[in-house]
Scaffold this motif. Structure first.
Motif, PDB file in Angstrom:
ATOM      1  N   UNK A 298      15.765 -94.586  -2.467  1.00 30.86           N
ATOM      2  CA  UNK A 298      15.237 -94.951  -3.785  1.00 30.86           C
ATOM      3  C   UNK A 298      13.712 -95.014  -3.765  1.00 30.86           C
ATOM      4  N   UNK A 299      13.164 -95.563  -2.676  1.00 35.73           N
ATOM      5  CA  UNK A 299      11.697 -95.651  -2.541  1.00 35.73           C
ATOM      6  C   UNK A 299      11.086 -94.261  -2.434  1.00 35.73           C
ATOM      7  N   UNK A 300      11.724 -93.389  -1.639  1.00 37.07           N
ATOM      8  CA  UNK A 300      11.224 -92.023  -1.489  1.00 37.07           C
ATOM      9  C   UNK A 300      11.233 -91.288  -2.824  1.00 37.07           C
ATOM     10  N   UNK A 301      12.312 -91.484  -3.566  1.00 41.28           N
ATOM     11  CA  UNK A 301      12.439 -90.809  -4.859  1.00 41.28           C
ATOM     12  C   UNK A 301      11.342 -91.255  -5.821  1.00 41.28           C
ATOM     13  N   UNK A 302      11.133 -92.565  -5.903  1.00 45.19           N
ATOM     14  CA  UNK A 302      10.105 -93.092  -6.800  1.00 45.19           C
ATOM     15  C   UNK A 302       8.708 -92.685  -6.349  1.00 45.19           C
ATOM     16  N   UNK A 303       8.475 -92.727  -5.033  1.00 41.94           N
ATOM     17  CA  UNK A 303       7.157 -92.359  -4.507  1.00 41.94           C
ATOM     18  C   UNK A 303       6.846 -90.891  -4.781  1.00 41.94           C
ATOM     19  N   UNK A 304       7.866 -90.057  -4.672  1.00 42.16           N
ATOM     20  CA  UNK A 304       7.630 -88.629  -4.839  1.00 42.16           C
ATOM     21  C   UNK A 304       7.351 -88.242  -6.285  1.00 42.16           C
ATOM     22  N   UNK A 305       7.721 -89.120  -7.220  1.00 43.63           N
ATOM     23  CA  UNK A 305       7.369 -88.877  -8.620  1.00 43.63           C
ATOM     24  C   UNK A 305       5.852 -88.817  -8.780  1.00 43.63           C
ATOM     25  N   UNK A 306       5.148 -89.662  -8.023  1.00 46.43           N
ATOM     26  CA  UNK A 306       3.685 -89.716  -8.112  1.00 46.43           C
ATOM     27  C   UNK A 306       3.023 -88.777  -7.100  1.00 46.43           C
ATOM     28  N   UNK A 307       3.667 -88.615  -5.921  1.00 47.11           N
ATOM     29  CA  UNK A 307       3.053 -87.779  -4.872  1.00 47.11           C
ATOM     30  C   UNK A 307       3.318 -86.300  -5.118  1.00 47.11           C
ATOM     31  N   UNK A 308       4.546 -85.981  -5.468  1.00 48.41           N
ATOM     32  CA  UNK A 308       4.905 -84.585  -5.694  1.00 48.41           C
ATOM     33  C   UNK A 308       4.891 -83.749  -4.437  1.00 48.41           C
ATOM     34  N   UNK A 309       5.306 -84.353  -3.302  1.00 46.72           N
ATOM     35  CA  UNK A 309       5.277 -83.660  -2.017  1.00 46.72           C
ATOM     36  C   UNK A 309       6.603 -82.949  -1.753  1.00 46.72           C
ATOM     37  N   UNK A 310       6.518 -81.683  -1.362  1.00 42.81           N
ATOM     38  CA  UNK A 310       7.711 -80.920  -1.007  1.00 42.81           C
ATOM     39  C   UNK A 310       8.359 -81.514   0.240  1.00 42.81           C
ATOM     40  N   UNK A 311       7.533 -81.945   1.190  1.00 40.07           N
ATOM     41  CA  UNK A 311       8.047 -82.514   2.432  1.00 40.07           C
ATOM     42  C   UNK A 311       8.823 -83.801   2.160  1.00 40.07           C
ATOM     43  N   UNK A 312       8.303 -84.653   1.291  1.00 39.06           N
ATOM     44  CA  UNK A 312       8.988 -85.902   0.946  1.00 39.06           C
ATOM     45  C   UNK A 312      10.304 -85.602   0.247  1.00 39.06           C
TER      46      UNK A 312
END
Length: 225
Positions: free
Chosen positions: A142-156
């Motif tokens: 859940x944290x990764x999903x929310x963080x990636x909304x702002x980061x937009x990292x393919x690796x994440x």
């Protein structure tokens, strides 16, 4: 050589059946039959409902259909993952390659069956220790999903995808043995137990859809370049 192979295969199956009968009490075996029967019927009903909704006008806007839908939503109300609605995802996958859906479904069925058998034939409570780690990993997802909304990292996103797939496979092991232990302490609600496994099945299917669609899309872009 063929006869020897057949004898070994027969011996392995018989040994597995003897282990299943010796480790699970008759009432637990009966409960599991009800759980998996309900799971099968739910899957078939979901497929039939999707077909009726997408390709026919039968029961369109009918009160009975709405009532059943409300009941189903209430059943899944406590589910922490709100992504059980696969319509938009299926639409996207169909645009990439419709064959991905059947491949993902068959792969999910094979994986689900293998992990279920592993849990059923393993020693009592062997996978119950997975409960806390799986819930922790689910929180991390859940944290990764929310963080990636702002980061937009393919690796994440890749980490989220493959970690989520592994976690859902682990839940099949955990939930199967948890259902067995619940029955042993008197919980006979096979409908709720089948819902737990149905959610595991759907989530594995969802992750496989995304993984396979992503690979197909990447291969398609490489061919165009």
């Amino acid at each position: 050589m063929a006869s020897t192979t057949n004898r070994r295969s027969s011996f392995s199956i018989n040994a597995a059946l003897r282990n299943f009968n010796s480790t699970l009490e008759p009432e637990v075996q009966q409960h599991l039959k009800q759980v998996y029967t309900c799971l099968t019927m739910s899957t078939l009903a979901a497929a039939a409902g999707a077909y009726v909704h997408l390709f026919t006008n039968i029961l369109s806007g009918n009160f009975l259909t709405s009532f059943v839908a409300i009941g189903f939503l209430l059943t899944l109300f406590a589910t922490p993952d709100e992504s059980l609605g696969l319509g938009p995802l299926l639409d996207t996958v169909i645009r990439i390659n419709p064959a991905i859906i059947s491949t993902a479904f068959l792969s999910t069925a094979v994986l689900f069956t293998c992990f279920s058998l592993c849990a059923l034939l393993s020693p009592r409570g062997q996978y119950l220790f997975l409960g806390a780690p799986l819930l922790s990993m689910f929180s991390l997802l859940s944290i990764l999903f929310l963080a990636n909304i702002f980061i937009g990292s393919v690796l994440v996103f890749q980490a989220y995808l493959y970690l989520g797939f592994a976690v859902m496979c682990g839940f099949v092991l955990y939930d199967t043995q948890l259902i067995i232990e619940k029955r042993r302490i008197g919980d006979k609600d096979f409908v709720w137990h089948s819902v737990d496994l149905f959610i595991d099945f759907v989530n594995i299917f969802r992750y496989l859809l995304i993984i396979l669609a992503q690979k197909e899309d990447n291969q398609s872009k490489k061919r165009k370049n």
